[in-house]
Design a protein around this motif. Sequence first.
Motif, short mmCIF file in Angstrom:
data_model
loop_
_atom_site.label_atom_id
_atom_site.label_comp_id
_atom_site.label_asym_id
_atom_site.label_seq_id
_atom_site.Cartn_x
_atom_site.Cartn_y
_atom_site.Cartn_z
N LEU A 1 0.86 -1.18 0.00
CA LEU A 1 0.00 0.00 0.00
C LEU A 1 0.89 1.23 0.00
O LEU A 1 1.99 1.20 0.54
CB LEU A 1 -0.86 0.02 1.26
N THR A 2 0.39 2.32 -0.59
CA THR A 2 1.16 3.56 -0.46
C THR A 2 0.98 4.07 0.96
O THR A 2 0.04 3.68 1.67
CB THR A 2 0.63 4.63 -1.43
N GLU A 3 1.91 4.93 1.37
CA GLU A 3 1.79 5.50 2.72
C GLU A 3 0.46 6.20 2.88
O GLU A 3 -0.18 6.11 3.93
CB GLU A 3 2.92 6.52 2.94
N ALA A 4 0.05 6.90 1.82
CA ALA A 4 -1.22 7.64 1.90
C ALA A 4 -2.36 6.68 2.19
O ALA A 4 -3.14 6.88 3.13
CB ALA A 4 -1.45 8.40 0.60
N VAL A 5 -2.45 5.62 1.39
CA VAL A 5 -3.56 4.67 1.55
C VAL A 5 -3.49 3.98 2.91
O VAL A 5 -4.50 3.81 3.60
CB VAL A 5 -3.55 3.64 0.40
N TYR A 6 -2.28 3.63 3.32
CA TYR A 6 -2.09 2.97 4.62
C TYR A 6 -2.66 3.84 5.75
O TYR A 6 -3.43 3.39 6.59
CB TYR A 6 -0.60 2.71 4.82
#
Lengths: 198, 105
Positions: free
Chosen positions: B8-13
């Motif tokens: 996952l991207t940091e944003a999505v995480y």
Amino acid sequence: MEKKEIRKIWRFYSIADYEKEEAFLNEMARAGWNLTAVGFCQYIFRRGNEGEYIYKLDMVERTESDQVKESYFNFLTDCGIRVVGEFKDWIYLQKRASEGPFDMKNDTYAKLRQVNKVYSFSLRTVCNLLRIFAVIVLVLILLQVLMSANVRVAEFCGGAMLGVGIGSLIALVIIWVPIVNKLRRKVNKLIDDIGVNL
Amino acid sequence: MNTANNALTEAVYYILLALVEPMHGYGIMQQTAALSNGRVRLSAGTLYGALASLLDKGWIEQLPDDGRKKDYRITAAGRKVLEQELLRLAELLENGRNILNSPSE
């Protein structure tokens, strides 16, 4: 003497140069000139406090339904972002500098998303232009057939068709090709970045 | 669905983590900044795009509208994705620690 409160500046930026345009707006804001309206190659600034606001360009398809657009605008408002100007599909966003930056420093995803929007916008624009040219040429052909008795009209139509054809070709090559190339280079660089660091 | 190896991207995480509690968009931005001590700042555009695609994947859901601000919440599927991501991150962490901290001969 009273200090000038409003300034109007003429500048041209191609759609591939939105980062430079952003930099220009932010430079003005740092000097205390805040963007209040945007027109064709035209920026209107009002004197304010130095460095109070930061600016960013974003794109919203005009073809998007009003509902989609409204929901995005509401979302921006909730995030403390104001839409100060709209021109074509571009929207000009303003935010208080004290509330932090618009983006993470190296948000490759956000950058890619923006290039993609600009890319599709330029494609759409070219398609619309081609459609207009096609209609013009069709009308000319029709006119030529209908008025074939009149030599002068027929000659005019032939010439006009040639003119429109060559003109649109030259316009495409001179204006559009460099823009697409620039955007493509940006996309390629960002894709390389994603391989290393998202 | 997310396969086991998809990072996952940091944003999505952080969006998924924030949405363990129902929250609106601006709340997610603040929560993300707070959780990461200000390191991860979501831009409005990124968040807006991510919310749309997470809704699409069924990892989050929108709560019934009660006005202009929309509240979102993680779904069971989203929770599962987060748990898989934790396993993946744990593996990365463990391997990194093992190799970097192994006493050199």
